[in-house]
Design an enzyme around this catalytic site. Sequence first.
Site, short mmCIF file in Angstrom:
data_model
loop_
_atom_site.label_atom_id
_atom_site.label_comp_id
_atom_site.label_asym_id
_atom_site.label_seq_id
_atom_site.Cartn_x
_atom_site.Cartn_y
_atom_site.Cartn_z
N ASN A 40 2.80 44.77 60.99
CA ASN A 40 3.61 43.19 61.42
C ASN A 40 4.03 42.00 60.63
O ASN A 40 3.08 41.75 60.25
CB ASN A 40 2.61 43.63 62.86
CG ASN A 40 1.59 43.04 63.09
OD1 ASN A 40 1.04 43.26 61.97
ND2 ASN A 40 1.26 41.91 63.34
N CYS A 51 7.37 44.46 64.54
CA CYS A 51 6.40 45.27 64.30
C CYS A 51 5.77 45.93 63.56
O CYS A 51 7.46 47.02 62.35
CB CYS A 51 6.69 46.93 65.80
SG CYS A 51 6.54 46.02 67.51
N GLU A 53 5.92 49.78 63.20
CA GLU A 53 6.68 50.49 63.09
C GLU A 53 7.56 50.32 62.77
O GLU A 53 8.28 51.02 62.23
CB GLU A 53 6.38 51.09 64.16
CG GLU A 53 4.95 51.78 64.84
CD GLU A 53 4.28 50.56 66.08
OE1 GLU A 53 3.42 50.91 66.38
OE2 GLU A 53 5.00 49.75 65.63
N CYS A 87 9.73 50.06 70.12
CA CYS A 87 9.17 50.74 68.42
C CYS A 87 9.28 52.74 69.01
O CYS A 87 9.21 53.77 67.80
CB CYS A 87 7.91 50.37 67.94
SG CYS A 87 7.95 48.93 67.13
#
Length: 132
Positions: A40, A51, A53, A87
Amino acid sequence: MDELKQAAVAVRENAHAPYSNFKVGAALRAADGTVFSGCNVENVAYPEGTCAEAGAIAAMVAAGQRQILEAYVVAGSPMPVPPCGGCRQKLAEFGAGDVRVTMATTKGVEQVMTLAELLPGAFVAAHMDGDA
């Protein structure tokens, strides 16, 4: 899964989280077996952050890959933290419903769910087909 876990734990240390101090690391295995990771990256204007992901997905796509086979997400929290809603949709863009997502804490507590369990009723490309 050990390779994914190691990559997620390692990249988490690079997170830029000076505002929340909540570091997250993510690692994805692509169809060719390559592992991509992301962390992140916060911004003082909170909505402008990224984020973990999303960072891992961006690295995967930048390398020319388009399919996620499995994912691992780790955070310094008392219980495993699932990917945020955005995400989950991003993961569903590149992974089938049966893709395993392992969510973990830095203390080693893990929870495994599939993408379909994380995002039932995902918005998919088939929803774009029609007589528009």
